[in-house]
Design a protein around this motif. Structure first.
Motif, PDB file in Angstrom:
ATOM      1  N   GLU A 183      55.837  29.612  57.393  1.00 27.24           N
ATOM      2  CA  GLU A 183      55.633  28.570  56.402  1.00 27.24           C
ATOM      3  C   GLU A 183      54.300  28.869  55.710  1.00 27.24           C
ATOM      4  N   ILE A 184      54.336  29.192  54.450  1.00 20.42           N
ATOM      5  CA  ILE A 184      53.131  29.560  53.705  1.00 20.42           C
ATOM      6  C   ILE A 184      52.701  28.375  52.852  1.00 20.42           C
ATOM      7  N   VAL A 185      51.509  27.860  53.131  1.00 19.62           N
ATOM      8  CA  VAL A 185      50.924  26.781  52.333  1.00 19.62           C
ATOM      9  C   VAL A 185      49.795  27.384  51.504  1.00 19.62           C
ATOM     10  N   THR A 186      49.911  27.328  50.183  1.00 18.92           N
ATOM     11  CA  THR A 186      48.865  27.880  49.322  1.00 18.92           C
ATOM     12  C   THR A 186      48.066  26.747  48.683  1.00 18.92           C
ATOM     13  N   THR A 187      46.832  27.061  48.321  1.00 20.21           N
ATOM     14  CA  THR A 187      45.962  26.072  47.689  1.00 20.21           C
ATOM     15  C   THR A 187      45.547  26.547  46.300  1.00 20.21           C
ATOM     16  N   HIS A 188      45.091  25.599  45.508  1.00 20.46           N
ATOM     17  CA  HIS A 188      44.520  25.936  44.207  1.00 20.46           C
ATOM     18  C   HIS A 188      43.352  25.002  43.921  1.00 20.46           C
ATOM     19  N   HIS A 189      42.508  25.432  42.987  1.00 18.61           N
ATOM     20  CA  HIS A 189      41.406  24.583  42.532  1.00 18.61           C
ATOM     21  C   HIS A 189      41.606  24.219  41.066  1.00 18.61           C
ATOM     22  N   LYS A 190      41.810  25.235  40.207  1.00 18.58           N
ATOM     23  CA  LYS A 190      42.004  24.999  38.773  1.00 18.58           C
ATOM     24  C   LYS A 190      43.378  25.418  38.267  1.00 18.58           C
ATOM     25  N   ASN A 191      44.019  26.351  38.967  1.00 20.24           N
ATOM     26  CA  ASN A 191      45.292  26.897  38.490  1.00 20.24           C
ATOM     27  C   ASN A 191      46.395  26.628  39.497  1.00 20.24           C
ATOM     28  N   PRO A 192      47.083  25.485  39.384  1.00 18.61           N
ATOM     29  CA  PRO A 192      48.107  25.141  40.373  1.00 18.61           C
ATOM     30  C   PRO A 192      49.286  26.096  40.361  1.00 18.61           C
ATOM     31  N   GLY A 193      49.777  26.391  41.550  1.00 16.03           N
ATOM     32  CA  GLY A 193      50.987  27.183  41.692  1.00 16.03           C
ATOM     33  C   GLY A 193      52.113  26.300  42.197  1.00 16.03           C
ATOM     34  N   ARG A 218      52.644  28.289  60.707  1.00 17.92           N
ATOM     35  CA  ARG A 218      52.153  27.909  59.375  1.00 17.92           C
ATOM     36  C   ARG A 218      50.887  28.694  59.029  1.00 17.92           C
ATOM     37  N   LEU A 219      50.902  29.325  57.851  1.00 12.39           N
ATOM     38  CA  LEU A 219      49.737  30.040  57.337  1.00 12.39           C
ATOM     39  C   LEU A 219      49.209  29.294  56.116  1.00 12.39           C
ATOM     40  N   PHE A 220      47.920  29.062  56.107  1.00 13.45           N
ATOM     41  CA  PHE A 220      47.254  28.319  55.038  1.00 13.45           C
ATOM     42  C   PHE A 220      46.432  29.315  54.226  1.00 13.45           C
ATOM     43  N   ILE A 221      46.769  29.488  52.947  1.00 13.69           N
ATOM     44  CA  ILE A 221      46.144  30.516  52.108  1.00 13.69           C
ATOM     45  C   ILE A 221      45.269  29.848  51.059  1.00 13.69           C
ATOM     46  N   THR A 222      43.958  30.036  51.121  1.00 16.15           N
ATOM     47  CA  THR A 222      43.094  29.537  50.052  1.00 16.15           C
ATOM     48  C   THR A 222      43.133  30.524  48.888  1.00 16.15           C
ATOM     49  N   GLY A 223      42.945  30.013  47.680  1.00 16.60           N
ATOM     50  CA  GLY A 223      43.025  30.893  46.514  1.00 16.60           C
ATOM     51  C   GLY A 223      44.439  31.366  46.259  1.00 16.60           C
ATOM     52  N   GLY A 224      45.410  30.483  46.483  1.00 20.65           N
ATOM     53  CA  GLY A 224      46.809  30.872  46.399  1.00 20.65           C
ATOM     54  C   GLY A 224      47.293  31.233  45.007  1.00 20.65           C
ATOM     55  N   SER A 225      46.540  30.832  43.976  1.00 23.19           N
ATOM     56  CA  SER A 225      46.941  31.181  42.610  1.00 23.19           C
ATOM     57  C   SER A 225      46.346  32.499  42.144  1.00 23.19           C
ATOM     58  N   GLY A 226      45.476  33.101  42.961  1.00 23.22           N
ATOM     59  CA  GLY A 226      44.861  34.378  42.613  1.00 23.22           C
ATOM     60  C   GLY A 226      45.784  35.551  42.907  1.00 23.22           C
ATOM     61  N   LEU A 227      45.342  36.736  42.531  1.00 19.61           N
ATOM     62  CA  LEU A 227      46.150  37.943  42.701  1.00 19.61           C
ATOM     63  C   LEU A 227      46.535  38.165  44.158  1.00 19.61           C
ATOM     64  N   LEU A 228      45.559  38.159  45.055  1.00 17.59           N
ATOM     65  CA  LEU A 228      45.852  38.386  46.474  1.00 17.59           C
ATOM     66  C   LEU A 228      46.585  37.201  47.078  1.00 17.59           C
ATOM     67  N   GLY A 229      46.053  36.001  46.844  1.00 16.60           N
ATOM     68  CA  GLY A 229      46.632  34.811  47.465  1.00 16.60           C
ATOM     69  C   GLY A 229      48.082  34.587  47.107  1.00 16.60           C
ATOM     70  N   SER A 230      48.469  35.019  45.910  1.00 17.78           N
ATOM     71  CA  SER A 230      49.847  34.809  45.449  1.00 17.78           C
ATOM     72  C   SER A 230      50.845  35.732  46.135  1.00 17.78           C
ATOM     73  N   LYS A 231      50.382  36.760  46.841  1.00 17.74           N
ATOM     74  CA  LYS A 231      51.285  37.754  47.433  1.00 17.74           C
ATOM     75  C   LYS A 231      51.851  37.339  48.794  1.00 17.74           C
TER      76      LYS A 231
END
Length: 289
Positions: free
Chosen positions: A26-36, A3-16
């Protein structure tokens, strides 16, 4: 599956990362203001939230891409910038040490003053603005943890397809609409295809590399020449691109004149090709079709 946990998952890099490695991990992404899609609400400035979510998910690796990156905004909002970029990184490092998760922190070429360019990982840092200072403080916080398995991945002028504009997509949009644009000739960087940077950071995890890596494009180029490359690859009118000097723009934060980075170490240690701008832009054109 790891499992990889990606902060800033809604950003340009994090979304890749889901695109690059979603079939292997298993990719878990996070968001603060812009949910993916299926992303986790996450506040890196809240120490309890960070500790609770990272310990409950117990990821094999955390790639910390979340940051406040608007350079001039950071200059006007120093406390907020410090809370996000420095203290937020400290919160994540503390949680990763507890869980034993490998931490890769995404830093910036702006930690250098830009007096000479083509900096190696061993060169002395000297940030000019508040954004750069807070990102460097993030690096320094990480180094204080004795039992933390970490790497620092510095990037430069990230570009690629995304819902929000970056330099490349802005240039494409302006030229397609027949608008003239003024681009500086006296600022040099190592523009980085976000997909390529994500690939390098996955390799850092897979090979369990530690320390600092310059995960940037394999080219020193100024913004004007970069814009002309964009026009050429996407068959747009380069005559609309006007050369200018950075002194013609009023900017709150001082930028380094030449923050280009050397990629010899990352290519050698990871066995990866970091793309120059022509290669990166052609990749964008290919995946668009």
């Amino acid at each position: 599956m790891k499992r990889l946990f990606i902060t800033g998952g809604s950003g340009l890099l994090g979304s890749k990362f889901k695109y690059i490695a979603g079939s292997k991990y298993e990719i878990v992404t996070t968001h603060h203001k812009n949910p993916g899609e299926n992303s986790v609400l996450f506040d890196i400035t809240d120490e309890n939230d960070v500790m609770n979510k990272i310990t409950s998910l117990n990821p094999d690796a955390v790639i910390h891409a979340a940051a406040l990156t608007n350079v001039d905004y950071c200059e006007d909002h120093p406390k907020e910038a410090w809370n996000v970029n420095a203290k937020g990184t400290d919160n994540i490092a503390k949680a990763c040490e507890k869980t034993g998760s490998k931490l890769t922190y995404v830093s910036t070429d702006f930690v250098f003053d830009g007096e000479r360019g083509m900096y190696s990982e061993e060169d002395k840092t000297n940030p000019l603005g508040y954004y750069a200072s807070t990102k460097l403080e993030g690096e320094e916080f990480i180094r204080q943890y004795d039992d933390l398995n970490y790497a620092i991945a510095r990037v430069s002028v990230l570009y690629g397809w995304h819902t929000r504009m970056n330099f490349v997509t802005w240039v494409i949009d302006e030229l397609k609409n027949g608008n003239e644009i003024n681009i500086v000739t006296d600022q040099y960087n190592s523009p980085t295809l976000a997909d390529n940077a994500a690939e390098a950071m996955i390799k850092i995890f897979e090979k369990d590399k530690t320390g600092i890596y310059h995960t940037v494009g394999d080219e020193r180029i100024n913004r004007f020449d970069f814009a002309r490359n964009i026009a050429e690859v996407f068959d747009l009118d380069s005559s609309l691109i006007n050369p200018t000097k950075s002194t013609n723009f009023v900017q709150k934060a001082k930028r380094p004149k030449d923050s280009s980075l050397n990629v010899e170490k990352v290519q050698r240690d990871l066995g990866i090709k970091m793309l120059n701008t022509t290669e990166g832009l052609n990749y964008m054109k290919k995946v668009m079709q």
